[in-house]
Scaffold this active site. Structure first.
Site, PDB file in Angstrom:
ATOM      1  N   TRP A 136       0.862  -1.186   0.000  1.00 25.07           N
ATOM      2  CA  TRP A 136       0.000   0.000   0.000  1.00 25.07           C
ATOM      3  C   TRP A 136       0.899   1.238   0.000  1.00 25.07           C
ATOM      4  CZ3 TRP A 136       0.554   3.447   4.074  1.00 25.07           C
ATOM      5  CH2 TRP A 136       1.170   2.973   5.225  1.00 25.07           C
ATOM      6  N   GLU A 171       7.680   8.066  13.955  1.00 24.73           N
ATOM      7  CA  GLU A 171       7.879   7.431  12.645  1.00 24.73           C
ATOM      8  C   GLU A 171       8.785   8.281  11.753  1.00 24.73           C
ATOM      9  OE1 GLU A 171       6.896   4.483  11.644  1.00 24.73           O
ATOM     10  OE2 GLU A 171       5.352   3.891  13.082  1.00 24.73           O
ATOM     11  N   GLU A 221       8.873   1.178   6.338  1.00 28.71           N
ATOM     12  CA  GLU A 221       8.609   2.106   7.441  1.00 28.71           C
ATOM     13  C   GLU A 221       8.443   3.546   6.945  1.00 28.71           C
ATOM     14  OE1 GLU A 221       8.236   1.854  10.742  1.00 28.71           O
ATOM     15  OE2 GLU A 221       8.405  -0.307  10.885  1.00 28.71           O
ATOM     16  N   HIS A 225       5.060   5.065   6.718  1.00 28.11           N
ATOM     17  CA  HIS A 225       4.256   5.352   7.911  1.00 28.11           C
ATOM     18  C   HIS A 225       4.237   6.843   8.237  1.00 28.11           C
ATOM     19  CE1 HIS A 225       5.128   0.952   9.295  1.00 28.11           C
ATOM     20  NE2 HIS A 225       4.450   1.028   8.163  1.00 28.11           N
ATOM     21  N   GLU A 260       8.724  -3.249  17.796  1.00 28.83           N
ATOM     22  CA  GLU A 260       7.776  -3.424  16.690  1.00 28.83           C
ATOM     23  C   GLU A 260       6.442  -3.962  17.215  1.00 28.83           C
ATOM     24  OE1 GLU A 260       8.124  -2.392  13.654  1.00 28.83           O
ATOM     25  OE2 GLU A 260      10.230  -2.381  13.153  1.00 28.83           O
ATOM     26  N   THR A 289       4.658  -0.941  18.712  1.00 27.73           N
ATOM     27  CA  THR A 289       4.072  -0.035  17.708  1.00 27.73           C
ATOM     28  C   THR A 289       2.862  -0.690  17.050  1.00 27.73           C
ATOM     29  OG1 THR A 289       5.764  -0.747  16.137  1.00 27.73           O
ATOM     30  CG2 THR A 289       6.075   1.395  17.163  1.00 27.73           C
ATOM     31  N   ASP A 333       1.798  -3.574   9.049  1.00 29.64           N
ATOM     32  CA  ASP A 333       3.239  -3.613   8.729  1.00 29.64           C
ATOM     33  C   ASP A 333       4.050  -3.924   9.978  1.00 29.64           C
ATOM     34  OD1 ASP A 333       2.678  -2.854   6.137  1.00 29.64           O
ATOM     35  OD2 ASP A 333       3.608  -0.866   6.263  1.00 29.64           O
ATOM     36  N   GLU A 334       3.715  -3.230  11.059  1.00 26.84           N
ATOM     37  CA  GLU A 334       4.473  -3.417  12.302  1.00 26.84           C
ATOM     38  C   GLU A 334       4.383  -4.874  12.767  1.00 26.84           C
ATOM     39  OE1 GLU A 334       6.171  -0.915  12.699  1.00 26.84           O
ATOM     40  OE2 GLU A 334       5.078   0.982  12.739  1.00 26.84           O
ATOM     41  N   HIS A 342       6.836  -6.908  10.833  1.00 28.34           N
ATOM     42  CA  HIS A 342       8.210  -6.624  11.277  1.00 28.34           C
ATOM     43  C   HIS A 342       8.485  -7.297  12.631  1.00 28.34           C
ATOM     44  CE1 HIS A 342       7.957  -2.683   8.718  1.00 28.34           C
ATOM     45  NE2 HIS A 342       8.048  -3.768   7.974  1.00 28.34           N
TER      46      HIS A 342
END
Ligand SMILES: [Fe+2]
Ligand SMILES: [Fe+2]
Length: 325
Positions: free
Chosen positions: A34, A77, A112, A115, A165, A168, A197-198, A201
């Site tokens: 995305w 971020e 990242e 973000h 991670e 977050t 995403d976090e 990770h």
């Protein structure tokens, strides 16, 4: 000492195939990723102004604490240059551009980077933020740097990233839930994408530590204990506002997060418990006496932290951030 730093280099080398595997599993290609533009109004179209108007109307109903947390998250971020240079400095990772470690670091950074872009653009359009004040805080944070107390050690560093991670993921997910409750579905979706995403990770970093436990259990256990004794500090602990003494802003930011339940002392303990299970700390073998003591320490820590958390009061102090008019 069973191992020395040179054997950490060997372990990092030995892990390269594993890291390449995790890269394929947990890093998304650019084509499949995305982008902030997918989630926010597109200024090429006539509909832009109408969409921004709607965005601003929804943002008007967001609570003060939620906005404060969002700004703090965005600044955190946006300090990505600090985190990338920190990752690149970890001892023992091959600096060859095509090594799995360097590919991981670059692609992690690339993911990242979206973000801060997405959150920053949302806040700009929301009309509720003093962007200049927020930008000054970002510049301060990058200039001030941080001290995570990992000493460039890969073992300590990956305990840190596993923790961070996960934290977050939790906080962006909670912000998404609160934004949804407060009627801002666009913001909820945006934070949901960041949280996802976090989560990927976190999964990768936890697997790195799990792999190190296979190769070097005693040293890994000692590194885990050491990080927990020092306490995991947030990467933005030096966050500050123009004209405000360092240390103050960050405290108010974490108070706001605690108050609305975005990230609390209980979460810190929950993450630790999750890591104890993930790394099967209770069944790790190959420990010497110091390693056994380290295990005892981390296994007993959740209950100690829970007792401390019970005594903590919810922070009620109101604070006026310069970021929010
Ligand atoms: Fe992030
Ligand atoms: Fe992250």
């Amino acid at each position: 000492m069973i191992t020395t730093i040179s054997s950490r280099v060997e372990v990092m080398k030995w892990m390269e195939d594993f890291v390449a595997e995790k890269y394929n599993e947990l890093i998304k290609s650019v084509e499949d990723s995305w982008q902030p533009a997918d989630l926010l109004p597109d200024s090429r179209f006539e509909t832009f102004f109408e969409e921004v108007k709607n965005l601003r109307e929804r943002a008007r109903d967001l609570s003060y604490d939620l906005l404060a947390v969002l700004v703090g998250d965005t600044i955190t971020e946006e300090a990505l240059p600090t985190y990338e240079s920190w990752l690149m400095k970890i001892d023992g990772l091959s600096q060859e551009p095509d090594s799995p470690w360097m590919r991981w670091n670059r692609s992690w950074t690339a993911e990242e980077n979206r973000h801060g872009d997405a959150l920053n653009r949302y806040l700009f359009l929301s009309g509720r933020i003093n962007m200049r004040e927020m930008e000054a805080s970002t510049q301060y944070l990058i200039a001030d740097g941080f001290d995570l107390q990992t000493d460039n050690d890969p073992y300590r560093s990956f305990v840190y990233t596993s923790y961070q991670e996960t934290a977050t993921n939790i906080s962006h997910r909670r912000v998404a839930q609160i934004a949804k409750k407060q009627g801002d579905l666009m913001l909820a979706k945006l934070c949901g994408h960041v949280a996802a995403d976090e989560a990927r990770h976190a999964k990768a970093y936890k697997s790195f530590v799990g792999k190190i436990f296979e190769a070097d259990p005693n040293e890994m256990m000692l590194a885990f204990e050491d990080m927990m004794r020092k306490k995991i500090v947030m990467p933005a602990h030096y966050m500050r506002e123009l004209g405000v003494e360092i240390g103050k802003t960050f405290g108010h930011f974490t108070d706001a997060a605690q108050r609305i339940g975005v990230y609390t002392a209980h979460d810190y303990t929950d993450i630790l418990e999750d890591l104890l299970v993930e790394w099967r700390i209770d069944t790790v073998t190959g420990l010497n006496e110091a390693g056994e003591r380290a295990r005892d320490y981390v296994m007993a820590l959740p209950n100690r932290l829970k007792r401390v958390a019970e005594r903590m009061k919810a922070p009620s102090l109101e604070y006026k951030f310069r970021w929010i008019d």
